[in-house]
Scaffold this motif. Structure first.
Motif, PDB file in Angstrom:
ATOM      1  N   THR A   1     -11.996   7.284 -15.895  1.00 27.05           N
ATOM      2  CA  THR A   1     -12.693   7.453 -14.612  1.00 27.05           C
ATOM      3  C   THR A   1     -12.061   6.499 -13.599  1.00 27.05           C
ATOM      4  OG1 THR A   1     -14.420   5.781 -14.906  1.00 27.05           O
ATOM      5  CG2 THR A   1     -14.823   7.966 -15.887  1.00 27.05           C
ATOM      6  N   PRO A   2     -12.328   6.682 -12.309  1.00 31.60           N
ATOM      7  CA  PRO A   2     -11.701   5.828 -11.299  1.00 31.60           C
ATOM      8  C   PRO A   2     -12.389   4.474 -11.090  1.00 31.60           C
ATOM      9  CG  PRO A   2     -13.003   7.519 -10.231  1.00 31.60           C
ATOM     10  CD  PRO A   2     -13.042   7.814 -11.707  1.00 31.60           C
ATOM     11  N   HIS A   3     -13.481   4.220 -11.827  1.00 30.05           N
ATOM     12  CA  HIS A   3     -14.237   2.990 -11.591  1.00 30.05           C
ATOM     13  C   HIS A   3     -14.568   2.305 -12.918  1.00 30.05           C
ATOM     14  CE1 HIS A   3     -17.549   5.501 -12.884  1.00 30.05           C
ATOM     15  NE2 HIS A   3     -17.149   6.379 -11.988  1.00 30.05           N
ATOM     16  N   PRO A   4     -14.830   1.011 -12.894  1.00 31.35           N
ATOM     17  CA  PRO A   4     -15.235   0.329 -14.130  1.00 31.35           C
ATOM     18  C   PRO A   4     -16.525   0.940 -14.676  1.00 31.35           C
ATOM     19  CG  PRO A   4     -14.766  -1.264 -12.399  1.00 31.35           C
ATOM     20  CD  PRO A   4     -14.766   0.097 -11.756  1.00 31.35           C
ATOM     21  N   MET A   5     -16.604   1.046 -15.998  1.00 29.47           N
ATOM     22  CA  MET A   5     -17.794   1.563 -16.663  1.00 29.47           C
ATOM     23  C   MET A   5     -18.644   0.384 -17.090  1.00 29.47           C
ATOM     24  SD  MET A   5     -19.274   4.295 -17.736  1.00 29.47           S
ATOM     25  CE  MET A   5     -20.944   3.978 -18.215  1.00 29.47           C
ATOM     26  N   HIS A   6     -19.810   0.209 -16.425  1.00 27.58           N
ATOM     27  CA  HIS A   6     -20.741  -0.870 -16.755  1.00 27.58           C
ATOM     28  C   HIS A   6     -21.761  -0.360 -17.759  1.00 27.58           C
ATOM     29  CE1 HIS A   6     -19.079  -2.276 -12.956  1.00 27.58           C
ATOM     30  NE2 HIS A   6     -19.475  -3.480 -13.295  1.00 27.58           N
ATOM     31  N   LEU A   7     -21.855  -1.031 -18.887  1.00 33.11           N
ATOM     32  CA  LEU A   7     -22.845  -0.668 -19.905  1.00 33.11           C
ATOM     33  C   LEU A   7     -23.969  -1.684 -19.884  1.00 33.11           C
ATOM     34  CD1 LEU A   7     -20.533   0.346 -22.863  1.00 33.11           C
ATOM     35  CD2 LEU A   7     -21.893   1.828 -21.405  1.00 33.11           C
ATOM     36  N   TYR A   8     -25.199  -1.175 -19.857  1.00 34.69           N
ATOM     37  CA  TYR A   8     -26.392  -2.012 -19.808  1.00 34.69           C
ATOM     38  C   TYR A   8     -27.164  -1.889 -21.114  1.00 34.69           C
ATOM     39  CZ  TYR A   8     -25.337  -2.645 -14.918  1.00 34.69           C
ATOM     40  OH  TYR A   8     -24.707  -2.981 -13.754  1.00 34.69           O
ATOM     41  N   PRO A   9     -27.997  -2.855 -21.429  1.00 38.44           N
ATOM     42  CA  PRO A   9     -28.768  -2.788 -22.674  1.00 38.44           C
ATOM     43  C   PRO A   9     -29.669  -1.551 -22.729  1.00 38.44           C
ATOM     44  CG  PRO A   9     -28.962  -4.970 -21.667  1.00 38.44           C
ATOM     45  CD  PRO A   9     -28.273  -4.086 -20.666  1.00 38.44           C
ATOM     46  N   VAL A  10     -29.798  -0.981 -23.931  1.00 39.75           N
ATOM     47  CA  VAL A  10     -30.734   0.122 -24.134  1.00 39.75           C
ATOM     48  C   VAL A  10     -32.118  -0.371 -23.727  1.00 39.75           C
ATOM     49  CG1 VAL A  10     -31.828   1.578 -25.875  1.00 39.75           C
ATOM     50  CG2 VAL A  10     -29.368   1.137 -25.984  1.00 39.75           C
ATOM     51  N   GLY A  11     -32.867   0.449 -23.032  1.00 42.19           N
ATOM     52  CA  GLY A  11     -34.187   0.055 -22.551  1.00 42.19           C
ATOM     53  C   GLY A  11     -34.179  -0.451 -21.120  1.00 42.19           C
ATOM     54  N   THR A  12     -32.983  -0.590 -20.525  1.00 41.75           N
ATOM     55  CA  THR A  12     -32.905  -0.991 -19.120  1.00 41.75           C
ATOM     56  C   THR A  12     -33.541   0.117 -18.288  1.00 41.75           C
ATOM     57  OG1 THR A  12     -30.842  -2.200 -19.492  1.00 41.75           O
ATOM     58  CG2 THR A  12     -31.319  -1.545 -17.223  1.00 41.75           C
ATOM     59  N   PRO A  13     -34.416  -0.227 -17.332  1.00 39.91           N
ATOM     60  CA  PRO A  13     -35.006   0.815 -16.473  1.00 39.91           C
ATOM     61  C   PRO A  13     -33.907   1.606 -15.767  1.00 39.91           C
ATOM     62  CG  PRO A  13     -36.085  -1.294 -16.130  1.00 39.91           C
ATOM     63  CD  PRO A  13     -34.895  -1.559 -16.999  1.00 39.91           C
ATOM     64  N   ASP A  14     -34.201   2.850 -15.396  1.00 39.23           N
ATOM     65  CA  ASP A  14     -33.167   3.674 -14.775  1.00 39.23           C
ATOM     66  C   ASP A  14     -32.855   3.275 -13.337  1.00 39.23           C
ATOM     67  OD1 ASP A  14     -35.528   4.648 -13.704  1.00 39.23           O
ATOM     68  OD2 ASP A  14     -35.107   6.744 -14.136  1.00 39.23           O
TER      69      ASP A  14
ATOM     70  N   PRO B   1     -20.762   9.170 -19.787  1.00 39.28           N
ATOM     71  CA  PRO B   1     -21.853   8.200 -19.627  1.00 39.28           C
ATOM     72  C   PRO B   1     -23.199   8.858 -19.916  1.00 39.28           C
ATOM     73  CG  PRO B   1     -20.355   8.116 -17.761  1.00 39.28           C
ATOM     74  CD  PRO B   1     -19.971   9.321 -18.574  1.00 39.28           C
ATOM     75  N   TYR B   2     -24.094   8.111 -20.533  1.00 36.76           N
ATOM     76  CA  TYR B   2     -25.410   8.620 -20.888  1.00 36.76           C
ATOM     77  C   TYR B   2     -26.440   7.526 -20.657  1.00 36.76           C
ATOM     78  CZ  TYR B   2     -29.001  11.056 -23.570  1.00 36.76           C
ATOM     79  OH  TYR B   2     -30.140  11.714 -23.941  1.00 36.76           O
ATOM     80  N   GLY B   3     -27.594   7.905 -20.143  1.00 34.37           N
ATOM     81  CA  GLY B   3     -28.616   6.912 -19.814  1.00 34.37           C
ATOM     82  C   GLY B   3     -28.256   6.231 -18.500  1.00 34.37           C
ATOM     83  N   THR B   4     -28.095   7.038 -17.466  1.00 36.98           N
ATOM     84  CA  THR B   4     -27.638   6.550 -16.162  1.00 36.98           C
ATOM     85  C   THR B   4     -28.540   5.453 -15.608  1.00 36.98           C
ATOM     86  OG1 THR B   4     -26.690   8.705 -15.673  1.00 36.98           O
ATOM     87  CG2 THR B   4     -27.084   7.252 -13.796  1.00 36.98           C
TER      88      THR B   4
ATOM     89  N   SER C   1     -27.761   4.587  -6.019  1.00 37.45           N
ATOM     90  CA  SER C   1     -26.354   4.731  -6.397  1.00 37.45           C
ATOM     91  C   SER C   1     -26.170   4.412  -7.874  1.00 37.45           C
ATOM     92  CB  SER C   1     -25.475   3.781  -5.570  1.00 37.45           C
ATOM     93  OG  SER C   1     -25.553   4.111  -4.208  1.00 37.45           O
ATOM     94  N   THR C   2     -25.358   5.208  -8.557  1.00 38.31           N
ATOM     95  CA  THR C   2     -25.088   4.973  -9.972  1.00 38.31           C
ATOM     96  C   THR C   2     -24.273   3.693 -10.130  1.00 38.31           C
ATOM     97  OG1 THR C   2     -25.105   7.333 -10.443  1.00 38.31           O
ATOM     98  CG2 THR C   2     -23.996   5.918 -12.042  1.00 38.31           C
ATOM     99  N   ILE C   3     -24.745   2.813 -11.029  1.00 34.73           N
ATOM    100  CA  ILE C   3     -24.022   1.561 -11.279  1.00 34.73           C
ATOM    101  C   ILE C   3     -23.578   1.426 -12.735  1.00 34.73           C
ATOM    102  CG2 ILE C   3     -25.095   0.319  -9.352  1.00 34.73           C
ATOM    103  CD1 ILE C   3     -26.941  -1.032 -11.454  1.00 34.73           C
ATOM    104  N   GLY C   4     -24.032   2.332 -13.607  1.00 37.60           N
ATOM    105  CA  GLY C   4     -23.618   2.255 -15.000  1.00 37.60           C
ATOM    106  C   GLY C   4     -24.478   3.135 -15.876  1.00 37.60           C
ATOM    107  N   ALA C   5     -24.455   2.830 -17.183  1.00 40.10           N
ATOM    108  CA  ALA C   5     -25.198   3.617 -18.167  1.00 40.10           C
ATOM    109  C   ALA C   5     -25.579   2.725 -19.338  1.00 40.10           C
ATOM    110  CB  ALA C   5     -24.344   4.785 -18.644  1.00 40.10           C
ATOM    111  N   THR C   6     -26.446   3.236 -20.192  1.00 38.65           N
ATOM    112  CA  THR C   6     -26.840   2.481 -21.383  1.00 38.65           C
ATOM    113  C   THR C   6     -26.049   2.910 -22.613  1.00 38.65           C
ATOM    114  OG1 THR C   6     -28.648   4.021 -21.848  1.00 38.65           O
ATOM    115  CG2 THR C   6     -29.180   2.037 -20.560  1.00 38.65           C
ATOM    116  N   GLY C   7     -25.183   3.896 -22.467  1.00 39.30           N
ATOM    117  CA  GLY C   7     -24.374   4.326 -23.597  1.00 39.30           C
ATOM    118  C   GLY C   7     -23.546   5.536 -23.250  1.00 39.30           C
ATOM    119  N   PHE C   8     -23.153   6.254 -24.279  1.00 41.79           N
ATOM    120  CA  PHE C   8     -22.301   7.424 -24.117  1.00 41.79           C
ATOM    121  C   PHE C   8     -22.893   8.612 -24.862  1.00 41.79           C
ATOM    122  CE2 PHE C   8     -19.423   3.749 -23.936  1.00 41.79           C
ATOM    123  CZ  PHE C   8     -18.890   3.942 -22.672  1.00 41.79           C
TER     124      PHE C   8
END
Length: 132
Positions: free
Chosen positions: A8-21, A104-107, A114-121
């Motif tokens: 993808t053209p941007h860094p993929m930020h992964l957040y902990p599972v359970g992070t609010p959307d 990305p999964y769990g946006t 604005s989308t800033i990352g996901a909690t997984g794939f």
């Protein structure tokens, strides 16, 4: 250990599972950041505008061809042992035959939406039911 390649053209930020959307990015720290690959071109799902569509709904409707376009690159690298490719959801859904694509999964979005990352794939389900 498997290698993750971000196409993808941007860094993929992964957040902990359970992070609010929706979060204030200043209050949640990413557990990983996967930068775009310096060795591969960004893979985009292209679209080419073929012109106006005759549908009369009171608003403009365009006919588009999805896939490769003059400005977008949908050519994926060849599969490579122990390598997973991170791509957009559209690219992953367009290639369910590729078992090595992750979307990305769990946006996670910021407070402005604005989308800033996901909690997984996730992986797209294959049409033949094979879940390699």
């Amino acid at each position: 250990m498997s290698q993750l390649v971000n196409l993808t053209p941007h860094p993929m930020h992964l957040y902990p599972v359970g992070t609010p959307d929706r979060v204030d990015p200043a209050t949640v720290t990413a557990i990983a950041v996967i930068p775009p690959s310096p060795e591969h071109r960004t893979v985009r799902f292209g679209q080419r505008d073929l012109g106006p569509d005759p549908a009369d709904i009171g608003y403009p409707v365009h006919r588009v061809a999805l896939g490769v376009s003059d400005t977008d690159n949908t050519v994926l690298p060849e599969p490579c042992t122990d390598t997973w490719y991170i791509v957009s959801t559209l690219v992953a859904l367009a290639h369910p035959d590729r078992a090595d694509l992750l979307m990305p999964y769990g946006t996670i979005r910021d407070l402005d939406g604005s989308t800033i990352g996901a909690t997984g794939f996730a992986r797209a389900a294959r049409p033949d039911g094979d879940h390699r």
